[in-house]
Design a protein around this motif. Sequence first.
Motif, short mmCIF file in Angstrom:
data_model
loop_
_atom_site.label_atom_id
_atom_site.label_comp_id
_atom_site.label_asym_id
_atom_site.label_seq_id
_atom_site.Cartn_x
_atom_site.Cartn_y
_atom_site.Cartn_z
N THR A 192 0.61 -0.83 0.08
CA THR A 192 -0.25 -0.23 0.13
C THR A 192 0.94 1.17 -0.41
N ASP A 193 2.14 1.67 0.85
CA ASP A 193 2.74 2.52 0.93
C ASP A 193 4.27 2.52 0.53
N SER A 194 4.88 1.33 0.47
CA SER A 194 6.09 1.35 -0.25
C SER A 194 6.42 1.24 -2.10
N PHE A 195 7.41 1.76 -1.75
CA PHE A 195 7.60 1.95 -3.24
C PHE A 195 7.28 0.73 -4.35
N ARG A 196 7.00 -0.12 -3.05
CA ARG A 196 6.55 -1.88 -4.57
C ARG A 196 5.13 -1.41 -4.79
N ALA A 197 4.56 -0.44 -3.68
CA ALA A 197 2.98 -0.50 -3.99
C ALA A 197 2.36 -0.22 -5.68
N PRO A 198 1.64 -0.70 -6.12
CA PRO A 198 1.41 -0.54 -7.58
C PRO A 198 0.89 1.05 -8.17
N HIS A 199 -0.11 1.51 -7.06
CA HIS A 199 -0.47 2.71 -7.38
C HIS A 199 0.14 4.01 -7.20
#
Length: 475
Positions: A249-256
């Motif tokens: 949700t929050d990290s650089f890996r979050a899709p949006h």
Amino acid sequence: MTRDSLRSLAYTSPAPLTRRQWSMFGVAAVAAAITRFVTMARTPWDWDEFLFMFAVERFDISRHHPHPPGFPLFIAFAKLIRVLGFDNFHALQMMNVAAAIAIVPVMFFLCRELRMPFATSLSAGLLLAFFPNVWFFGGTALSDVPSMTLVVLAVALLVAGCRDSRYYLAGAALLAVAGGFRLQNLLIGLVPLAVASWFQIRRGVGRVVGAAVVIAVIIGASYGAAAWLTGWDSYQELIRQHGQYITQTDSFRAPHRAALWTVFEDFFLRPYHAPVINTIVTIFAVVSMAISLVKMRAHVLLALAAFVPFCVFAWLMLDHLSAGRFSIGYAPLIALLAADGIRLTMRRDAVEAAVAAFVLIVMIAWSWPAFENLHSAASPSAAAAIWIRDHADPRTSVVDAGESMGPAAEWYLPAYRRVPPGEVSLAAPQTYELREGRPHDAAAVTFTHPRDRLWNVVRRRYFEVFVVQRTGRVP
């Protein structure tokens, strides 16, 4: 960073202050302390404040009271303050106010230990205290300002601990306490602890072993207690789930999530949206950083080494929409760089003091209008929930709070049955919908906070909350 410059930090004390300097410091610290009461909120505003309030009542990570990994010492200290007669919200808030009052002395202490000049050290403390986000959150029930103040003091003690084992052990213990408030603080203390340990181990291995034991005991006991209260297996699973949520949700890996360069701007160039302040602070901070990297200025490099790991963590892992709040963790570095940049640019003491005063005046003038009614008016979330409590009979009414208003409804309306959204038929009893946002129903009762400059400091939530009364029967 040369060995000689490090040795000067390790083997010499800061020059003693003159009587005039003590007087100037005292006046500045007291004046800044008085302004801390301007931002004392009358009621909680943010979702996390309610979670902390529930945690003071009953620590239960399975219900995110508070959310993992638990903030155990922050809650423990609030419980101690509550013994003095404060309710849960004000116990948390008093801790924030005390930490906010300590900002100038603690930051001044750190800068002095880094051998920064008197005027620059005082400027750094005042800049930090009057950053709009630091100033505002110091009047809330959140953990950010107490956590920041503790870790700054811990780093200052560890720098002093390069030359004095008493400061070293005190700094190690306080770093562990800061870690018990917020675990990420250990990232900030890691390099100062390593540097101080390098000097202390040459005088005796026992001191370094003692510091390691102190840290392990405090951190282990703090989070061990959180796990014990939750249940060991449940605690591990909750940590795993929360880490997965942050990643998705929050990290650089979050899709949006926004692009990293955009997130960089949010965290480091405009954590609060005040263009004039952002520009001035950024220019002076960049000047300090550039010159310090070229000339290997030890005090700035050590400060960078301390705070940059957390900066990177925040940039990659935390919610950039809440940058105004999460950037408080490294705001001391920004204040130090800005004050140092003013010093390097202006050179003369009188000009440095005048420019620093100008920047402070700009920050105060920008922030004050947004803060002046915080202690006189309830937040929209609290006001809406209290309105239901004052107008609805819990025996004949139910509350549909939706997801975002759930904690406020749970705190203020414990006597009311809560139902999932839309679970209503056409007959009695009364259903009160509690929602965040602007209503579309003309019959709604709306509670608002102006979208003033506070809108540019905090996450843009809970500025409008409304209640709609429906008639219907809950199955």
